[in-house]
Design a protein around this motif. Structure first.
Motif, short mmCIF file in Angstrom:
data_model
loop_
_atom_site.label_atom_id
_atom_site.label_comp_id
_atom_site.label_asym_id
_atom_site.label_seq_id
_atom_site.Cartn_x
_atom_site.Cartn_y
_atom_site.Cartn_z
N PRO A 337 0.82 -1.22 0.00
CA PRO A 337 0.00 0.00 0.00
C PRO A 337 0.84 1.26 0.00
CG PRO A 337 -0.78 -1.53 1.67
CD PRO A 337 0.48 -2.11 1.12
N TRP A 338 1.96 1.21 0.71
CA TRP A 338 2.76 2.44 0.81
C TRP A 338 3.56 2.68 -0.47
CZ3 TRP A 338 0.24 4.57 4.32
CH2 TRP A 338 -0.29 3.82 5.36
N PHE A 340 2.43 1.83 -3.34
CA PHE A 340 1.35 2.34 -4.20
C PHE A 340 1.10 3.82 -3.92
CE2 PHE A 340 -3.28 2.95 -4.73
CZ PHE A 340 -3.35 2.73 -6.08
N VAL A 344 1.51 6.96 -6.45
CA VAL A 344 0.40 7.86 -6.74
C VAL A 344 0.80 9.31 -6.48
CG1 VAL A 344 -1.88 8.57 -5.99
CG2 VAL A 344 -1.40 6.17 -6.37
N PHE A 347 3.17 10.55 -9.11
CA PHE A 347 2.44 10.74 -10.36
C PHE A 347 1.61 12.02 -10.32
CE2 PHE A 347 -1.39 10.07 -12.92
CZ PHE A 347 -0.81 9.83 -14.15
N LEU A 348 1.00 12.27 -9.17
CA LEU A 348 0.19 13.48 -9.03
C LEU A 348 1.05 14.72 -9.21
CD1 LEU A 348 -2.37 12.83 -6.18
CD2 LEU A 348 -2.70 12.88 -8.63
N LEU A 355 0.48 19.60 -16.28
CA LEU A 355 -0.73 20.38 -16.52
C LEU A 355 -0.40 21.87 -16.60
CD1 LEU A 355 -3.89 19.39 -14.48
CD2 LEU A 355 -3.62 19.73 -16.92
N PRO B 3 -5.96 1.43 7.81
CA PRO B 3 -5.23 2.44 7.01
C PRO B 3 -4.78 1.94 5.65
CG PRO B 3 -4.51 2.45 9.29
CD PRO B 3 -5.47 1.31 9.17
N PRO B 4 -4.20 0.71 5.52
CA PRO B 4 -3.81 0.29 4.17
C PRO B 4 -4.96 0.26 3.19
CG PRO B 4 -2.83 -1.13 5.82
CD PRO B 4 -3.81 -0.25 6.55
N VAL B 7 -5.57 3.57 2.06
CA VAL B 7 -4.54 4.00 1.11
C VAL B 7 -4.89 3.52 -0.28
CG1 VAL B 7 -2.15 3.60 0.43
CG2 VAL B 7 -2.69 4.15 2.79
N TRP B 8 -5.31 2.23 -0.36
CA TRP B 8 -5.65 1.71 -1.70
C TRP B 8 -6.80 2.51 -2.30
CZ3 TRP B 8 -2.27 -1.09 -3.92
CH2 TRP B 8 -1.49 -1.99 -3.20
N GLY B 11 -5.76 6.17 -3.00
CA GLY B 11 -4.80 6.19 -4.11
C GLY B 11 -5.48 5.93 -5.43
N GLY B 12 -6.38 4.94 -5.43
CA GLY B 12 -7.08 4.64 -6.68
C GLY B 12 -7.90 5.83 -7.15
N LEU B 14 -7.45 8.98 -6.41
CA LEU B 14 -6.56 10.06 -6.84
C LEU B 14 -6.01 9.79 -8.24
CD1 LEU B 14 -4.50 11.07 -3.69
CD2 LEU B 14 -6.16 12.39 -4.96
N LEU B 15 -5.61 8.53 -8.48
CA LEU B 15 -5.08 8.20 -9.82
C LEU B 15 -6.13 8.48 -10.88
CD1 LEU B 15 -2.98 4.94 -9.83
CD2 LEU B 15 -2.30 7.29 -10.20
N ALA B 18 -6.57 12.20 -11.28
CA ALA B 18 -5.44 12.84 -11.97
C ALA B 18 -5.50 12.55 -13.46
CB ALA B 18 -4.13 12.34 -11.38
N LEU B 21 -8.30 14.63 -14.97
CA LEU B 21 -7.98 16.05 -15.08
C LEU B 21 -6.93 16.31 -16.15
CD1 LEU B 21 -7.98 17.41 -11.44
CD2 LEU B 21 -9.63 17.74 -13.27
#
Lengths: 453, 101
Positions: A337-338, A340, A344, A347-348, A355, B3-4, B7-8, B11-12, B14-15, B18, B21
């Motif tokens: 997870p971390w 990942f 992310v 990438f942002l 942009l 928490p993990p 996060v997934w 994160g998903g 946000l991806l 992004a 956008l």
């Protein structure tokens, strides 16, 4: 240099996205959840066994229904040949209390047709098939370990008979009584048993229906070092030899399985936790079949050992976990997870950067001389306007219109090629104007060169 | 929720956001810019045509019809295609008037 750096950043951005997706996929594929929550896969067989295949049908048979009815009419208690059930006459008589209660006792191991014949004997108040006690619409069975012990070790059905008769009469049943008595085994008895156990771990008493311990079941249930003492069904009313504590004293670390007829006891390590649980779960499930049928002790022991295996694999008792090899995925899973999240985030950041670059509009330093050209052409238009006449005015007016449009476009931050096109149009009109006016130095190319130099 | 797992999920989301956008914003921006460029050109062309009309002494019905059509389109606003059509009409009218002028 700067442009190459930007291209590398862009590549890095997509690489990060790829890594994030790969990590996500790995995480999803690693989710192996199932409803099976076994401590391990118990190797005890779970396949169904056909009725009669386990040797539960005995040799004994019963006469016809009419004959049995006649027997029951003649005698209040009829014991058919091969019957094994026994009871405390005094307690049962007290329960009957002078009513006309007739008891028919049949041997165990009857097949379906024979059992049906027994059940059709209408004048028998209570039927006992093997040690299964039924009467009227009721059936009485033991539900405690002492009750099962008495029933399967000595064929004692007193409690069941008393309870059933009380129920049939509609009076409250007296509480169950554990009448089983124990005795210490005599010296020679114990010596013979211990001698057998020390040589091959198995003692089979005379009359026991077991030839050898079921090997696979025994190895899965206990390790190979367990001792098995298998005695035939014990005579009713006589004390049972208490081998368990005596053998445990001799070999404290050894699992000991004692069998009295259909009754199995466990002694040895973890006895306090284990013995009652195994016995209760085994007899609670198989009480019905064991009482009705005449299983060889070998099969009873095999079923018991399978149950023990199931219990041990259920994780209730200390048993070392199977060796688990090093698995990089299992080690890496908590970090995924971390990883990942980091991908992310990076990438942002890079996306925002790209942009902003792609949205960057006015104020871009690469605009070059377009505003200067606009200024020059505007000055030229102002100068020429002093000299124009009716013929050249339209071109000049058009050029001024174009210049105004170019200026508005420049102010709005429209792209440079468009502004340049508008300026080109304006320059062409001014060129026409200069030609019509007849002053070559007012042609835009000349004029701008002159101004810029 | 652990928490993990958050996060997934975050994160998903946000991806996805992004990606959406970075695709949508530049595209919308460039379309808006294209529209404004087209209208800027169309307005310039209409202005030129008007100047040419005023400078011409005789009437040219064909050119007037074309210019009227261009002005109608411009009055109704619209996308880049409308703007290009208006610019085209205005330019043709302009040329007609210049030919007579």
């Amino acid at each position: 240099m700067r442009r190459r750096f930007a291209r590398h950043l862009n590549l890095l951005r997509w690489a990060l996205l790829g890594v994030a997706i790969v990590v996500l996929v790995v995480f999803l594929l690693a989710q192996r959840q199932s409803v099976d929550v076994s401590y391990g896969q118990s190797p005890a067989p779970s396949a169904r066994i056909e009725e009669g295949a386990a040797g539960e049908l005995g040799d004994a048979t019963v006469p016809s229904t009419d004959e049995m009815t006649a027997l029951v009419t003649a005698d209040p208690v009829v014991r058919l040949p091969g019957a094994i059930a026994r009871w405390d006459e005094q307690r049962v008589r007290a329960a009957i209390g002078g009513h006309d209660t007739r008891i028919l006792v049949a041997p165990p191991g009857l097949d379906e047709a024979e059992r049906k014949r027994v059940r059709k004997v209408r004048n028998a108040t209570v039927r006992v098939i093997g040690t299964e006690v039924s009467g009227g619409a009721y059936q009485a069975s033991a539900d405690t370990l002492p009750g099962w012990r008495a029933q399967f070790a000595t064929g004692d059905v007193t409690d069941q008979l008393v309870a059933l008769i009380a129920k049939l009469r509609g009076v409250p049943a007296p509480p169950d009584r554990d009448d089983l008595r124990w005795r210490e085994p005599s010296g020679p008895e114990l010596a013979a048993v211990v001698g057998d156990l020390r040589s091959d771990g198995l003692h089979v008493g005379a009359g026991a229906t077991l030839t050898r311990v079921p090997e696979n079941a025994a190895r899965a249930a206990f390790s190979d070092d367990a001792w098995y003492v298998v005695l035939p069904g014990q005579p009713y009313g006589e004390p049972l030899p208490r081998y368990g504590p005596a053998l445990t004293r001799l070999a404290p670390d050894r699992p000991i399985v004692l069998m009295y007829g259909g009754w199995i006891e466990y002694h040895g390590p973890a006895e306090a936790d284990f013995a009652d649980l195994a016995g209760a779960s085994f007899y609670a499930q198989f009480e019905g079949r064991l009482s009705r049928y005449d299983y060889p002790q070998q099969n009873v022991l095999g079923a018991y050992l399978d149950r023990v295996t199931d219990i041990r694999y259920a994780g209730l008792f200390d048993r070392p976990l199977p060796y688990r090899p090093f698995d990089p995925l299992r080690v890496a899973l908590p970090a995924l997870p971390w990883i990942f999240a980091a991908c992310v985030a990076a990438f942002l950041v890079l996306s925002v950067r790209s942009l902003r670059r792609s949205l960057g509009g006015p104020g871009d330093p690469r605009w070059g001389g377009t505003p200067a050209r606009l200024a020059g052409l505007t000055a030229l238009a102002v100068e020429v306007s002093l000299l124009t006449d009716a013929r050249s005015n339209p071109a000049l007016t058009r050029s001024i219109g174009k210049l105004q449009a170019a200026r508005a476009a420049l102010d709005d931050g429209l792209p440079e090629p468009h502004v340049r096109t508008l300026l080109d149009d304006a320059a062409a009109e001014l060129d026409d104007t200069a030609l019509v006016v007849g002053i070559p130095s007012y042609r835009p190319d000349h004029y701008l060169q002159g101004r810029l130099s | 929720m652990s928490p993990p797992l958050l996060v997934w999920l975050a994160g998903g989301v946000l991806l996805l956001g992004a990606g959406f956008l970075t695709t949508v914003l530049p595209r919308r921006r460039s379309r808006e810019r294209e529209r404004r460029v087209a209208w800027s050109a169309a307005r310039a062309a209409i202005d030129s045509a008007e100047v040419s009309r005023d400078a011409t002494t005789e009437r040219v019905p064909e050119a007037e019809r074309l210019l009227t059509r261009a002005e109608l389109i411009a009055a109704e606003r619209g996308g880049p295609t409308a703007a290009r059509a208006a610019a085209d009409y205005a330019r043709r009218a302009d040329q007609l008037w210049r030919g007579h002028g």
